[in-house]
Design a protein around this motif. Structure first.
Motif, PDB file in Angstrom:
ATOM      1  N   PHE A 142      91.114  75.383  33.585  1.00  0.00           N
ATOM      2  CA  PHE A 142      91.799  76.517  34.028  1.00  0.00           C
ATOM      3  C   PHE A 142      92.360  76.834  35.367  1.00  0.00           C
ATOM      4  CE2 PHE A 142      87.984  77.305  31.343  1.00  0.00           C
ATOM      5  CZ  PHE A 142      88.692  77.698  30.171  1.00  0.00           C
ATOM      6  N   ASN A 143      93.594  77.447  35.556  1.00  0.00           N
ATOM      7  CA  ASN A 143      94.051  77.795  36.955  1.00  0.00           C
ATOM      8  C   ASN A 143      94.114  79.226  36.990  1.00  0.00           C
ATOM      9  OD1 ASN A 143      96.586  78.057  35.364  1.00  0.00           O
ATOM     10  ND2 ASN A 143      97.323  76.289  36.117  1.00  0.00           N
TER      11      ASN A 143
ATOM     12  N   TYR B   9      94.280  83.902  40.443  1.00  0.00           N
ATOM     13  CA  TYR B   9      94.226  82.472  40.561  1.00  0.00           C
ATOM     14  C   TYR B   9      92.983  81.916  40.898  1.00  0.00           C
ATOM     15  CZ  TYR B   9      99.469  82.986  39.800  1.00  0.00           C
ATOM     16  OH  TYR B   9     100.620  83.204  39.457  1.00  0.00           O
ATOM     17  N   ALA B  10      92.552  80.839  40.378  1.00  0.00           N
ATOM     18  CA  ALA B  10      91.181  80.120  40.716  1.00  0.00           C
ATOM     19  C   ALA B  10      91.673  79.381  42.432  1.00  0.00           C
ATOM     20  CB  ALA B  10      90.935  78.940  39.750  1.00  0.00           C
ATOM     21  N   ASN B  11      90.744  79.815  43.033  1.00  0.00           N
ATOM     22  CA  ASN B  11      90.968  79.313  44.359  1.00  0.00           C
ATOM     23  C   ASN B  11      90.079  77.996  44.964  1.00  0.00           C
ATOM     24  OD1 ASN B  11      88.786  80.790  44.618  1.00  0.00           O
ATOM     25  ND2 ASN B  11      89.160  81.356  46.919  1.00  0.00           N
TER      26      ASN B  11
ATOM     27  N   PHE C  67      87.327  82.314  40.931  1.00  0.00           N
ATOM     28  CA  PHE C  67      88.639  83.117  40.983  1.00  0.00           C
ATOM     29  C   PHE C  67      88.860  83.812  42.341  1.00  0.00           C
ATOM     30  CE2 PHE C  67      88.373  81.831  36.790  1.00  0.00           C
ATOM     31  CZ  PHE C  67      89.467  81.382  36.360  1.00  0.00           C
ATOM     32  N   ASP C  68      89.869  83.848  42.746  1.00  0.00           N
ATOM     33  CA  ASP C  68      90.161  84.538  44.288  1.00  0.00           C
ATOM     34  C   ASP C  68      90.257  86.129  44.129  1.00  0.00           C
ATOM     35  OD1 ASP C  68      90.619  85.120  46.931  1.00  0.00           O
ATOM     36  OD2 ASP C  68      92.899  84.510  46.827  1.00  0.00           O
ATOM     37  N   MET C  69      89.392  86.732  44.808  1.00  0.00           N
ATOM     38  CA  MET C  69      89.283  88.045  44.768  1.00  0.00           C
ATOM     39  C   MET C  69      89.013  88.624  46.146  1.00  0.00           C
ATOM     40  SD  MET C  69      89.429  88.787  41.566  1.00  0.00           S
ATOM     41  CE  MET C  69      89.269  87.654  40.054  1.00  0.00           C
ATOM     42  N   ASP C  70      89.266  87.760  47.088  1.00  0.00           N
ATOM     43  CA  ASP C  70      89.106  88.074  48.561  1.00  0.00           C
ATOM     44  C   ASP C  70      90.294  89.210  48.966  1.00  0.00           C
ATOM     45  OD1 ASP C  70      86.521  86.735  48.729  1.00  0.00           O
ATOM     46  OD2 ASP C  70      87.679  84.925  49.401  1.00  0.00           O
ATOM     47  N   ASN C  71      91.410  88.588  48.482  1.00  0.00           N
ATOM     48  CA  ASN C  71      92.449  89.401  49.224  1.00  0.00           C
ATOM     49  C   ASN C  71      93.347  90.256  48.071  1.00  0.00           C
ATOM     50  OD1 ASN C  71      92.353  88.200  51.732  1.00  0.00           O
ATOM     51  ND2 ASN C  71      92.750  86.341  50.820  1.00  0.00           N
TER      52      ASN C  71
ATOM     53  N   LYS D 242      92.804  95.299  43.745  1.00  0.00           N
ATOM     54  CA  LYS D 242      91.751  95.835  42.780  1.00  0.00           C
ATOM     55  C   LYS D 242      91.145  94.553  42.036  1.00  0.00           C
ATOM     56  CE  LYS D 242      95.231  96.896  39.635  1.00  0.00           C
ATOM     57  NZ  LYS D 242      96.038  97.928  38.570  1.00  0.00           N
ATOM     58  N   LEU D 243      90.138  94.882  41.754  1.00  0.00           N
ATOM     59  CA  LEU D 243      89.295  93.784  40.803  1.00  0.00           C
ATOM     60  C   LEU D 243      89.965  93.840  39.360  1.00  0.00           C
ATOM     61  CD1 LEU D 243      85.697  94.254  42.018  1.00  0.00           C
ATOM     62  CD2 LEU D 243      87.374  92.606  42.890  1.00  0.00           C
ATOM     63  N   PRO D 244      89.954  92.632  38.585  1.00  0.00           N
ATOM     64  CA  PRO D 244      90.426  92.454  37.340  1.00  0.00           C
ATOM     65  C   PRO D 244      89.714  93.597  36.199  1.00  0.00           C
ATOM     66  CG  PRO D 244      89.141  90.649  37.581  1.00  0.00           C
ATOM     67  CD  PRO D 244      89.378  91.218  39.114  1.00  0.00           C
ATOM     68  N   VAL D 245      90.303  94.132  35.350  1.00  0.00           N
ATOM     69  CA  VAL D 245      90.047  94.824  34.167  1.00  0.00           C
ATOM     70  C   VAL D 245      89.503  93.924  33.215  1.00  0.00           C
ATOM     71  CG1 VAL D 245      90.258  96.634  32.678  1.00  0.00           C
ATOM     72  CG2 VAL D 245      91.329  96.638  35.043  1.00  0.00           C
ATOM     73  N   ASN D 246      88.238  94.047  32.599  1.00  0.00           N
ATOM     74  CA  ASN D 246      87.718  93.316  31.567  1.00  0.00           C
ATOM     75  C   ASN D 246      88.140  94.126  30.471  1.00  0.00           C
ATOM     76  OD1 ASN D 246      86.018  91.068  32.701  1.00  0.00           O
ATOM     77  ND2 ASN D 246      85.059  92.869  33.703  1.00  0.00           N
ATOM     78  N   PRO D 247      88.323  93.016  29.335  1.00  0.00           N
ATOM     79  CA  PRO D 247      88.091  91.725  29.070  1.00  0.00           C
ATOM     80  C   PRO D 247      89.417  90.970  29.843  1.00  0.00           C
ATOM     81  CG  PRO D 247      88.941  92.290  26.827  1.00  0.00           C
ATOM     82  CD  PRO D 247      88.743  93.747  27.744  1.00  0.00           C
ATOM     83  N   VAL D 248      89.116  89.672  30.077  1.00  0.00           N
ATOM     84  CA  VAL D 248      89.820  88.751  30.711  1.00  0.00           C
ATOM     85  C   VAL D 248      90.486  87.711  29.889  1.00  0.00           C
ATOM     86  CG1 VAL D 248      89.531  89.658  32.985  1.00  0.00           C
ATOM     87  CG2 VAL D 248      88.704  87.402  32.230  1.00  0.00           C
ATOM     88  N   LYS D 249      91.596  87.042  30.128  1.00  0.00           N
ATOM     89  CA  LYS D 249      92.027  85.945  29.185  1.00  0.00           C
ATOM     90  C   LYS D 249      92.147  84.783  30.232  1.00  0.00           C
ATOM     91  CE  LYS D 249      94.984  88.394  26.166  1.00  0.00           C
ATOM     92  NZ  LYS D 249      96.551  88.495  25.601  1.00  0.00           N
ATOM     93  N   LEU D 250      91.466  83.688  30.023  1.00  0.00           N
ATOM     94  CA  LEU D 250      91.426  82.423  30.689  1.00  0.00           C
ATOM     95  C   LEU D 250      92.411  81.675  29.960  1.00  0.00           C
ATOM     96  CD1 LEU D 250      87.600  81.708  31.456  1.00  0.00           C
ATOM     97  CD2 LEU D 250      89.303  82.676  32.956  1.00  0.00           C
ATOM     98  N   GLU D 251      93.663  81.336  30.642  1.00  0.00           N
ATOM     99  CA  GLU D 251      94.319  80.350  29.977  1.00  0.00           C
ATOM    100  C   GLU D 251      94.245  78.845  30.249  1.00  0.00           C
ATOM    101  OE1 GLU D 251      98.836  82.264  29.771  1.00  0.00           O
ATOM    102  OE2 GLU D 251      98.507  81.257  31.566  1.00  0.00           O
ATOM    103  N   ILE D 252      94.173  78.084  29.203  1.00  0.00           N
ATOM    104  CA  ILE D 252      93.909  76.601  29.201  1.00  0.00           C
ATOM    105  C   ILE D 252      95.183  75.961  29.924  1.00  0.00           C
ATOM    106  CG2 ILE D 252      93.420  74.520  28.041  1.00  0.00           C
ATOM    107  CD1 ILE D 252      91.929  76.097  26.040  1.00  0.00           C
ATOM    108  N   ALA D 253      94.851  75.240  31.092  1.00  0.00           N
ATOM    109  CA  ALA D 253      95.949  74.852  31.954  1.00  0.00           C
ATOM    110  C   ALA D 253      95.984  73.139  31.784  1.00  0.00           C
ATOM    111  CB  ALA D 253      95.965  75.192  33.342  1.00  0.00           C
ATOM    112  N   ARG D 254      94.788  72.558  31.483  1.00  0.00           N
ATOM    113  CA  ARG D 254      94.482  71.097  31.508  1.00  0.00           C
ATOM    114  C   ARG D 254      93.588  70.750  30.464  1.00  0.00           C
ATOM    115  NH1 ARG D 254      96.606  67.849  35.617  1.00  0.00           N
ATOM    116  NH2 ARG D 254      96.629  66.332  33.870  1.00  0.00           N
TER     117      ARG D 254
END
Length: 438
Positions: free
Chosen positions: A372-373, A384-386, A403-407, A410-422
């Motif tokens: 995932f990315n 994005y995954a950092n 996943f980058d939540m430092d900057n 607001k935090l993501p609202v659940n549920p979330v979708k992980l997109e397969i990238a590779r």
């Protein structure tokens, strides 16, 4: 090949004097060296020039197989960062061989640290800016740098990136490159640029070094293709081939009617009429755009300085999954997997702090890549995954991603979708086209 001038000849002869004999790997190279020295003493200039040129080609080619020789050439300040790229991108070999780089050698010193812009390679696709950083502080303490390139005070319309590897203790000098890639082409109406560079651990130290390009910037060579290919029932179109000194660009698009989602073109090969192969670029920028875009680009090694009469382009390994298998839905708060594709073999575990860990079968290429990315939350926001870490076991790999939540605002609202990238699943078959260039 053009004759080398006297300055080049002397530079190469001086270089040869410093090369240890054990680094000349073959008898042919050793013989060529002795012949060059003998002809120099007899002042048979024309023959010396031709032999020096042939020998220089052999030497630069040997960089890929002779670590000792690569080390010797890397001692030339202007060449060192470029030489280190040759093993990954042989188009850089032609840039050095044809002297298509511009020495800059402009420095700035701040608080015991000196940044020097040593050379620049510039073409319509972007730039490779070589630099040297010297420090009174151990550079093992530096975890990264920030870079920016401006033109007449304005940020350039291009991507600017560089890598910073962890340094060994006792490192006080580093040579590296900054890569500039312009999807719409570089603007050289003004050749006055400025590099801004800062150290992550010392944000108060900001280097600003202006430089001006004086050499001619060679124009890219463009070849329309507009050919459609079908591999394993999946279609895509190659629109145009653009060859610049730094990189070759393939402009492409993927049929929206495909039943599978194309994840990556893992193995692209370009052969000339002599069957010499040019592969996908392995460093720097791999392309512009996304595969879902109307049109995107893939970057390959450049053969700008020896354009063949004809080429064959092969697409050998195309990574793809069914479009119905491209999403995993999870809930970080509940640490729960809501839906997961049946045809994707991933053992997923949800951790704290927006981290995930999963097992996949060992990649056949032994590459280190996350599945995932990015994630998309319930409101459509993208995160994005950092960071990604990987450990290899006997028959599987354990991959962790955060996943980058430092900057974020607001935090993501659940549920979330992980997109397969590779995912190592490939189409059957090879796509192949031939193109006349001359």
């Amino acid at each position: 090949m053009s004759q080398l001038d006297n300055e080049q000849q002397q530079r190469y002869l001086k270089l040869l004097e410093s090369v240890p004999m054990e680094s000349l790997q073959s008898n042919k190279q050793f013989t060529a060296y002795k012949q060059l020295k003998k002809r120099t003493r007899h002042k048979r200039l024309l023959q010396v020039v031709i032999t020096a040129a042939i020998l220089m080609i052999a030497l630069i080619s040997s960089i890929r197989v002779s670590p000792a020789l690569a080390y010797t050439m890397a001692q030339i300040p202007v060449l060192k960062p470029l030489v280190e790229m040759i093993a990954l991108d042989k188009g850089i070999k032609d840039i050095i061989n044809n002297d298509y780089y511009e020495p800059i050698n402009v420095s700035q010193t701040i608080d015991g640290k000196t940044l020097t812009i040593t050379s620049v390679v510039a073409d319509e696709s972007g730039m490779i800016i070589s630099y040297k950083l010297q420090s009174d502080e151990d550079l093992a303490n530096i975890t990264g740098i920030n870079t920016e390139v401006t033109q007449q005070g304005e940020q350039i319309y291009a991507s600017v990136g560089t890598s910073w590897s962890a340094q060994q203790e006792g490192t006080f000098e580093v040579e590296n490159t900054i890569e500039v890639a312009a999807s719409q082409g570089m603007d050289y109406s003004s050749q006055d640029f400025e590099i801004t560079l800062s150290l992550r651990e010392h944000p108060e130290i900001v280097f600003d070094i202006p430089f001006t390009l004086k050499n001619e910037v060679k124009a890219s060579k463009k070849y329309p293709i507009n050919k459609h290919l079908t591999v394993d029932g999946q279609g895509f179109t190659i629109h145009e081939l653009i060859i610049s000194p730094i990189r070759t660009e393939l402009k492409m698009s993927i049929d929206s009617s495909n039943s599978k989602k194309i994840l990556n073109f893992d193995d692209i090969r370009i052969y000339d009429e002599h069957q010499e192969q040019w592969g996908k670029i392995r460093n720097g920028y791999s392309g512009f755009g996304n595969y879902e875009d109307k049109q995107f680009s893939i970057m390959l090694e450049s053969n700008y300085f020896r354009i063949p009469k004809s080429i064959t382009i092969e697409f050998r390994e195309i990574e793809a999954i069914d479009k119905t298998d491209d999403i995993v839905v999870i809930d970080f708060d509940k640490k729960e997997i809501i839906t997961q594709p049946k045809n994707i073999n991933i053992e997923l575990e949800i951790k704290d702090n927006f981290e995930i860990e999963y097992k996949v079968l060992t990649y056949k290429k032994n590459e280190f890549k996350g599945v995932f990315n990015q994630l998309i939350d319930a409101n459509g926001e993208i995160y994005y995954a950092n960071s990604t870490w990987i450990s290899e076991n006997e028959n599987h790999m354990v991959i962790g991603q955060r996943f980058d939540m430092d900057n974020v605002e607001k935090l993501p609202v659940n549920p979330v979708k992980l997109e397969i990238a590779r995912y190592e699943q490939y189409l059957n078959g090879v796509g192949r086209i031939q193109l006349e260039l001359k």
